[in-house]
Design a protein around this motif. Structure first.
Motif, PDB file in Angstrom:
ATOM      1  N   THR A  18      18.550  38.226 -29.264  1.00  0.00           N
ATOM      2  CA  THR A  18      18.043  37.465 -30.481  1.00  0.00           C
ATOM      3  C   THR A  18      18.888  38.014 -31.490  1.00  0.00           C
ATOM      4  O   THR A  18      18.783  38.968 -32.295  1.00  0.00           O
ATOM      5  CB  THR A  18      16.611  37.496 -30.934  1.00  0.00           C
ATOM      6  OG1 THR A  18      15.740  36.973 -29.617  1.00  0.00           O
ATOM      7  CG2 THR A  18      16.163  36.443 -31.918  1.00  0.00           C
ATOM      8  N   SER A  52      13.114  33.443 -23.068  1.00  0.00           N
ATOM      9  CA  SER A  52      12.728  32.629 -24.108  1.00  0.00           C
ATOM     10  C   SER A  52      11.567  33.012 -24.958  1.00  0.00           C
ATOM     11  O   SER A  52      11.383  32.909 -26.173  1.00  0.00           O
ATOM     12  CB  SER A  52      12.169  31.345 -23.272  1.00  0.00           C
ATOM     13  OG  SER A  52      13.468  30.705 -22.614  1.00  0.00           O
ATOM     14  N   ARG A  53      10.681  33.578 -24.337  1.00  0.00           N
ATOM     15  CA  ARG A  53       9.299  34.059 -25.007  1.00  0.00           C
ATOM     16  C   ARG A  53       9.620  35.032 -26.013  1.00  0.00           C
ATOM     17  O   ARG A  53       9.017  35.325 -26.983  1.00  0.00           O
ATOM     18  CB  ARG A  53       8.301  34.411 -24.127  1.00  0.00           C
ATOM     19  CG  ARG A  53       7.564  33.312 -23.275  1.00  0.00           C
ATOM     20  CD  ARG A  53       6.560  33.605 -22.371  1.00  0.00           C
ATOM     21  NE  ARG A  53       5.974  32.711 -21.531  1.00  0.00           N
ATOM     22  CZ  ARG A  53       4.936  31.846 -22.045  1.00  0.00           C
ATOM     23  NH1 ARG A  53       4.462  32.284 -23.038  1.00  0.00           N
ATOM     24  NH2 ARG A  53       4.536  31.141 -21.258  1.00  0.00           N
ATOM     25  N   HIS A  55      12.463  35.600 -27.572  1.00  0.00           N
ATOM     26  CA  HIS A  55      13.120  34.924 -28.334  1.00  0.00           C
ATOM     27  C   HIS A  55      12.066  34.525 -29.485  1.00  0.00           C
ATOM     28  O   HIS A  55      12.278  34.575 -30.769  1.00  0.00           O
ATOM     29  CB  HIS A  55      13.983  33.932 -28.153  1.00  0.00           C
ATOM     30  CG  HIS A  55      15.347  34.225 -27.588  1.00  0.00           C
ATOM     31  ND1 HIS A  55      16.292  35.161 -27.987  1.00  0.00           N
ATOM     32  CD2 HIS A  55      15.789  33.944 -26.194  1.00  0.00           C
ATOM     33  CE1 HIS A  55      17.426  35.430 -27.116  1.00  0.00           C
ATOM     34  NE2 HIS A  55      16.951  34.655 -26.222  1.00  0.00           N
ATOM     35  N   LEU A  56      11.134  33.934 -29.014  1.00  0.00           N
ATOM     36  CA  LEU A  56      10.237  33.184 -29.827  1.00  0.00           C
ATOM     37  C   LEU A  56       9.477  34.406 -30.659  1.00  0.00           C
ATOM     38  O   LEU A  56       9.143  34.233 -32.133  1.00  0.00           O
ATOM     39  CB  LEU A  56       9.119  32.693 -29.130  1.00  0.00           C
ATOM     40  CG  LEU A  56       9.392  31.132 -28.740  1.00  0.00           C
ATOM     41  CD1 LEU A  56       8.228  30.763 -27.609  1.00  0.00           C
ATOM     42  CD2 LEU A  56       9.302  30.260 -29.774  1.00  0.00           C
ATOM     43  N   ASP A  57       9.242  35.647 -29.995  1.00  0.00           N
ATOM     44  CA  ASP A  57       8.545  36.673 -30.920  1.00  0.00           C
ATOM     45  C   ASP A  57       9.518  37.425 -31.776  1.00  0.00           C
ATOM     46  O   ASP A  57       8.979  37.766 -32.704  1.00  0.00           O
ATOM     47  CB  ASP A  57       7.925  37.924 -29.762  1.00  0.00           C
ATOM     48  CG  ASP A  57       6.917  36.947 -28.839  1.00  0.00           C
ATOM     49  OD1 ASP A  57       6.205  36.138 -29.246  1.00  0.00           O
ATOM     50  OD2 ASP A  57       6.707  37.595 -27.760  1.00  0.00           O
ATOM     51  N   VAL A  94      15.045  27.861 -28.161  1.00  0.00           N
ATOM     52  CA  VAL A  94      14.376  28.519 -29.101  1.00  0.00           C
ATOM     53  C   VAL A  94      15.091  28.651 -30.423  1.00  0.00           C
ATOM     54  O   VAL A  94      14.749  28.463 -31.658  1.00  0.00           O
ATOM     55  CB  VAL A  94      13.940  29.919 -28.614  1.00  0.00           C
ATOM     56  CG1 VAL A  94      13.330  30.644 -29.729  1.00  0.00           C
ATOM     57  CG2 VAL A  94      12.915  29.716 -27.336  1.00  0.00           C
ATOM     58  N   SER A  97      16.076  25.343 -32.097  1.00  0.00           N
ATOM     59  CA  SER A  97      14.727  24.717 -32.674  1.00  0.00           C
ATOM     60  C   SER A  97      14.387  25.329 -34.048  1.00  0.00           C
ATOM     61  O   SER A  97      14.114  24.854 -35.204  1.00  0.00           O
ATOM     62  CB  SER A  97      13.548  24.854 -31.788  1.00  0.00           C
ATOM     63  OG  SER A  97      13.608  23.939 -30.890  1.00  0.00           O
ATOM     64  N   ALA A  98      14.681  26.613 -33.990  1.00  0.00           N
ATOM     65  CA  ALA A  98      14.513  27.501 -35.167  1.00  0.00           C
ATOM     66  C   ALA A  98      15.820  27.349 -36.404  1.00  0.00           C
ATOM     67  O   ALA A  98      15.230  26.992 -37.605  1.00  0.00           O
ATOM     68  CB  ALA A  98      14.664  29.019 -34.910  1.00  0.00           C
TER      69      ALA A  98
END
Length: 357
Positions: A18, A52-53, A55-57, A94, A97-98
């Motif tokens: 990320t 993916s998860r 990146h979300l965190d 991710v 979207s961000a």
């Protein structure tokens, strides 16, 4: 907005890093990266859902850290750039979207850009303007490609690419065969220093010339790469030692494997440059950190009269700084922004430098 030195934030999420970078023109202000590599180690490779998860965190903390370190606010940013492809679909989503959320909230122009071309664009952060007659050799876990860069923002052409495994992927698979763990690149490079690169003559894929009668025919894969046969040859070699009950010479195999990889990559890159009149070559991608690749490529480029440019190691791996750098060049060249109505493209070709509005 300053067109000569725009302040651009870049977002990278194509694989397991990320990245958030902030660039002012050709000056790097900050390069913040959060990696989820440790979460993939036990699986021996990157697991898309886990990436993916992660990146979300990681996104918001990485963004906050980058803005704080650069000493700027989102209001001061002139534009936002984000990797739209190629890469892992879920991971790309991710980041995109961000970026769309930031663009919508701030009203800043948004550019969906090509991950591979961004690896070339990072060169402006280490020497300013890119030279003319430029080629690029990109070597990473997912890509091994030779590019012709006529214009960083409008004309990039693919000269050669891997038709199966990328070089970094081959390193990971061979490391697994040798029981060396993941990621394979750093550990094979380290073990190879203890071995003999000439101990075993492994195959060099797609290097034999084609002949029509007595005339050499370039062939459609002249500048392409193939490492699957090399990987299989290493597997058979290990099996033979095991069948005979002999100790597997891990260091010699690692050294011989690495020499086969860098021999093919460097020779094809130099030949492609020569055949297309490219007098400058930029090396990028995660595998660009490999010291033997750098060493052999430097020798062969010097022999061929090609000027070699290699960004610092921390800018060769996936990062947000390279995305911001390319974004800044797009703004400076007055390329229209992408806007919000675009999707990710896991197979985005290098000819598509930024997505159209």
């Amino acid at each position: 907005m300053s067109l000569s030195a725009p302040l651009v934030i870049g977002i990278e999420s194509s694989c397991d890093e990320t990245g958030v970078g902030i660039v002012r023109g050709t000056d790097l202000l900050v390069n913040a990266v959060a990696s989820s590599m440790e979460e993939h180690v036990r699986f021996g490779g990157v697991i898309p859902e886990i990436a993916s998860r992660a990146h979300l965190d990681a996104f918001v903390p990485t963004l906050d850290s980058a803005l704080k370190e650069a000493g700027v606010t989102l209001d001061e940013i002139d534009a936002i750039a984000v990797t739209s492809g190629p890469g892992l679909s879920g991971a790309l989503m991710v980041g995109v979207s961000a970026a769309k959320a930031l663009a919508l909230a701030t009203g800043k122009p948004l550019y969906g850009i090509n991950h591979l071309v961004a690896h070339v664009g990072v060169g402006i952060l280490d020497g300013g303007k890119l030279p003319e007659n430029l080629g690029a050799l990109l070597v990473s876990g997912g890509h091994t490609e030779i590019l012709q860069v006529n214009s960083l923002t409008s004309d990039v052409r693919l000269l050669g690419a891997t038709i199966d495994d990328a070089a970094g992927e081959a390193y990971d698979k061979v490391a697994r065969l040798l029981g060396l763990g993941y990621p394979g690149g750093p550990v094979i490079e380290r073990i190879a220093k203890e071995g003999d690169p000439k101990a075993i003559r492994f195959p060099r894929g797609l290097t034999l010339p084609k002949f029509i009668g007595t005339e050499e025919e370039p062939g459609k894969h002249r500048h392409d790469f193939s490492f699957s046969g090399l990987k299989t040859a290493v597997a058979r070699c290990v099996e033979q030692y095991q069948k005979r009950g002999e100790e597997v010479p891990v260091a010699d195999i690692a050294a011989s494997f690495q020499e086969a990889v860098v021999d093919v990559i460097t020779s094809k890159a130099v030949r492609a440059c020569q055949e297309h009149g490219l007098t400058n070559l930029l090396l990028g991608g995660g595998v660009a950190a490999n010291s033997r690749l750098r060493e052999l490529l430097a020798v062969r480029c010097a022999s061929a009269g090609i000027a070699l440019r290699v960004p610092p190691r921390n800018l060769c791996t996936d990062n947000g700084a390279m995305v911001a750098a390319l974004g800044a060049q797009l703004v400076a060249d007055q390329v229209l922004p992408t806007g919000l109505g675009f999707s990710t493209d896991s197979g985005q070709p290098v000819s598509l430098i930024s997505l159209a509005n």
